[in-house]
Design a protein around this motif. Structure first.
Motif, PDB file in Angstrom:
ATOM      1  N   UNK A  59      31.953  -4.831  -4.317  1.00 40.12           N
ATOM      2  CA  UNK A  59      32.362  -3.468  -4.686  1.00 40.12           C
ATOM      3  C   UNK A  59      33.554  -3.501  -5.629  1.00 40.12           C
ATOM      4  N   UNK A  60      34.469  -4.438  -5.391  1.00 45.96           N
ATOM      5  CA  UNK A  60      35.628  -4.575  -6.267  1.00 45.96           C
ATOM      6  C   UNK A  60      35.211  -5.075  -7.639  1.00 45.96           C
ATOM      7  N   UNK A  61      34.256  -5.996  -7.678  1.00 43.03           N
ATOM      8  CA  UNK A  61      33.758  -6.507  -8.958  1.00 43.03           C
ATOM      9  C   UNK A  61      33.131  -5.385  -9.782  1.00 43.03           C
ATOM     10  N   UNK A  62      32.382  -4.495  -9.139  1.00 41.27           N
ATOM     11  CA  UNK A  62      31.796  -3.357  -9.850  1.00 41.27           C
ATOM     12  C   UNK A  62      32.876  -2.414 -10.377  1.00 41.27           C
ATOM     13  N   UNK A  63      33.955  -2.277  -9.618  1.00 40.73           N
ATOM     14  CA  UNK A  63      35.061  -1.425 -10.068  1.00 40.73           C
ATOM     15  C   UNK A  63      35.746  -2.036 -11.290  1.00 40.73           C
ATOM     16  N   UNK A  64      35.953  -3.340 -11.266  1.00 38.57           N
ATOM     17  CA  UNK A  64      36.513  -4.024 -12.442  1.00 38.57           C
ATOM     18  C   UNK A  64      35.598  -3.838 -13.649  1.00 38.57           C
ATOM     19  N   UNK A  65      34.298  -3.961 -13.409  1.00 37.03           N
ATOM     20  CA  UNK A  65      33.334  -3.850 -14.514  1.00 37.03           C
ATOM     21  C   UNK A  65      33.410  -2.474 -15.169  1.00 37.03           C
ATOM     22  N   UNK A  66      33.580  -1.421 -14.362  1.00 38.28           N
ATOM     23  CA  UNK A  66      33.699  -0.069 -14.928  1.00 38.28           C
ATOM     24  C   UNK A  66      34.900   0.019 -15.866  1.00 38.28           C
ATOM     25  N   UNK A  67      36.044  -0.507 -15.438  1.00 35.09           N
ATOM     26  CA  UNK A  67      37.245  -0.441 -16.266  1.00 35.09           C
ATOM     27  C   UNK A  67      37.040  -1.209 -17.564  1.00 35.09           C
ATOM     28  N   UNK A  68      36.396  -2.367 -17.485  1.00 37.20           N
ATOM     29  CA  UNK A  68      36.169  -3.183 -18.678  1.00 37.20           C
ATOM     30  C   UNK A  68      35.263  -2.454 -19.658  1.00 37.20           C
ATOM     31  N   UNK A  69      34.207  -1.834 -19.142  1.00 38.81           N
ATOM     32  CA  UNK A  69      33.285  -1.105 -20.021  1.00 38.81           C
ATOM     33  C   UNK A  69      33.999   0.069 -20.694  1.00 38.81           C
ATOM     34  N   UNK A  70      34.767   0.842 -19.935  1.00 42.57           N
ATOM     35  CA  UNK A  70      35.485   1.979 -20.519  1.00 42.57           C
ATOM     36  C   UNK A  70      36.536   1.518 -21.521  1.00 42.57           C
ATOM     37  N   UNK A  71      37.155   0.383 -21.233  1.00 48.38           N
ATOM     38  CA  UNK A  71      38.150  -0.144 -22.166  1.00 48.38           C
ATOM     39  C   UNK A  71      37.485  -0.574 -23.468  1.00 48.38           C
TER      40      UNK A  71
END
Length: 590
Positions: free
Chosen positions: A272-284
């Motif tokens: 779940x944390x990895x998916x949260x990191x992925x969201x931030x990376x995509x938005x960035x």
């Protein structure tokens, strides 16, 4: 930035903030009228799983107000202490005192290991005697430890970790519990360090106080299980991810991935944390990777910014930089996937070399199927709590060790329940279940921390504290502990919700406002945990990892609430425009 990407960049965070604020605002309002609790004293004895009851709204409001005033006084004192030249020593003493307090609680309330922690202890004792039967298929209900690791292979890493402690330090559960208190203290300390990094502060006594007075962490000191190692490593992963957000260093993201990998090894919440990191990376990448205008930066390369290239035109350089940033972010996303897969494969290979049946750390090929837990979570008669071994007995007795057959059996059970209650009943069940999970407020710490109220023999030996907890005034004592813990949790959840509500309002008013990636990460991760355990088996202990964003948001939100409250009483006109100050942006300018 093209309109479609601008819309996506603003729509996603605002949607996350709105969902978070809507859910928890409703829960907090209902909490004034409906009490959620873990009724352990009758859970096994009479099968009474009614864990929702009436709440006195007046007493609820008075209790929260009392906690608010206590913390307000602490905040006033903390502001003065922050000016002291000995502030670092005082904060260090605070965390050392926290460590000592947890161990003191364990000394006075020496709870036996029970539930899964007891089974793992039995397995470790067998391993120390050279008996590896827990890894093999014995298929019996007589002793769970006989085939525990075969049926629940995700417990293999933590079992081996406990076995290593007993082998290297000594075969005493005391050592394991002391190390567990180190994990808990580490959780609090790293959460505090994340807060300092997020807010770009050198120290903050009040934030340290919030992290070291969280009652569930104290009550759960004797609970030796995989929760706290996983939560600690998740905290470390968030810390290094936040460091990468601010500084863009390659080493920070590598350390983040390593910590994430080990966190997932202990407990798969890291997914779940990895998916949260992925969201931030995509938005960035949407903002800075594709469309950010070219600007010259230092020679540290694409980890910190766009590398200068004087020999090409600015347009060509901008396109090249975008491609490099995209490649960089793709490698990080690939690293997130590797981090949640490789450690389990390494353990699998080591076991295979030792002649032990190989296991996969992924639920899709482990003997205990995910559909069993989903079936338990869909038990509308028991709020999705463990079904008195019914599902386990079905798994062992009525189905062969074949995942397809087992899953088919539990899918049939789910379909049968769907026919019984339909869509409206399912939504009502999920609503009651998730409300209980998030407002029970102690994370079952009372159950695991001071023992089952119906079973005084759950303590290793009697002490003055245990005798009082089960004496003439024991029921009042246990109720007071539960209520104080719940009120603290509700107040922190209120502060967190206020922060998110104001972030949503600010983002709605100002489309050009910088996105606070850390706040978005915390809100999205909380929603991921919410969604996961809305479907899964229901235990409030399972959402213990949500205390990471809870403590961070409370550490930020409460001082702002206090400051605005003071301003309101002093009638300062210039400070009536908003309830909470804007959260400082933490995005890296690439």
């Amino acid at each position: 930035m093209p309109p479609s990407n601008t819309l996506l960049r603003h729509f996603v965070p605002q949607s996350i903030y709105l969902i978070f604020a809507s859910i928890f605002s409703v829960f907090l309002a209902i909490a004034f009228f409906v009490d959620a609790f873990w009724k352990s004293d009758t859970w096994f004895s009479r099968g009474d799983l009614q864990m929702l009851g009436p709440q006195n709204p007046l007493l609820q409001a008075l209790g929260i107000a009392a906690w608010f005033l206590v913390l307000y006084g602490a905040w006033r004192v903390a502001k003065r202490l922050d000016q002291s030249r000995f502030i670092r020593l005082m904060i260090a003493a605070l965390f050392l005192g926290f460590f000592g307090l947890i161990n003191l609680f364990i000394y006075y309330f020496p709870v036996h290991a029970y539930d899964d922690a007891l089974v793992i202890r039995i397995v470790v004792d067998d391993l120390l005697r050279g008996n590896f039967i827990a890894f093999f298929d014995t298929m019996t209900l007589e002793n769970k430890a006989k085939n525990y690791l075969y049926l629940f292979p995700l417990q293999v890493p933590f079992t081996l970790y406990t076995y290593a402690i007993h082998s290297l330090i000594g075969d005493s559960y005391t050592y394991t519990r002391i190390i567990n208190t180190v994990w808990i203290t580490g959780c609090s300390y790293v959460i505090y360090q994340i807060y300092l990094l997020w807010q770009q502060k050198r120290h903050d006594f009040f934030a340290a106080l919030i992290c070291t007075t969280f009652i569930p962490f104290i009550l759960l000191g004797a609970w030796v299980y995989n929760d706290f190692p996983a939560i600690f490593l998740s905290c470390v992963s968030i810390y290094f991810f936040t460091l990468w957000q601010q500084q863009g260093r390659k080493r920070a993201i590598i350390l983040c991935l390593i910590a994430l990998a080990f966190a997932n090894l202990f407990r798969p919440i890291a997914l779940l944390l990895a998916l949260s990191f992925a969201l931030i990376i995509v938005l960035r990448w949407i903002k800075t990777g594709q469309h950010k205008p070219y600007q010259r930066t230092s020679a540290k390369g694409l980890w910190q910014g766009v590398e200068a290239a004087d020999s090409t035109s600015s347009t060509t350089r901008r396109d090249n930089d975008a491609r490099k940033l995209l490649l960089n972010y793709l490698w990080i996303l690939f690293g997130l996937f590797i981090a949640i897969q490789v450690p389990h494969k390494l353990v699998n290979g080591a076991l295979a070399l030792g002649g032990v049946p190989t296991y996969s750390g992924v639920s899709t090929s482990a003997p205990a199927p995910k559909w069993m837990w989903l079936n338990i979570g869909y038990d509308y008669k028991r709020l999705g709590v463990w079904s008195y071994n019914e599902a386990y007995a079905t798994f062992v007795s009525e189905a062969p060790i074949d995942e397809d057959a087992v899953n088919a059996l539990f899918k049939q059970e789910i379909a049968k329940k769907w026919q019984e209650i339909g869509l409206s009943g399912t939504l009502a069940h999920w609503a009651k279940k998730t409300y209980w999970q998030w407002t029970e407020g102690t994370y079952q710490a009372v159950y695991y921390g001071i023992g089952d109220p119906a079973r005084p023999d759950y303590f290793a030996h009697p002490t003055a504290a245990t005798q009082f907890a089960h004496g003439a005034h024991g029921e009042t004592f246990r109720y007071a502990v539960r209520r104080i813990t719940q009120l603290q949790n509700w107040l922190y959840l209120f502060a967190a919700t206020c922060v998110v509500v104001l972030a949503f309002k600010r983002a709605s008013r100002d489309q050009d406002a910088q996105l606070d990636e850390t706040l978005l990460l915390l809100a999205f991760y909380t929603l991921m945990v919410f969604g996961m355990y809305m479907l899964w088996e229901s235990k409030s202990r399972y959402i213990l990892s949500s205390t990471i964003p809870l403590l961070l948001l409370a550490s930020y939100g409460l001082p702002q609430l206090f400051a605005r409250l003071e301003a309101a009483f002093k009638a300062a006109p210039e400070q009536h425009t908003t309830m909470i100050e804007p959260i400082p942006a933490t995005e890296t300018q690439n």
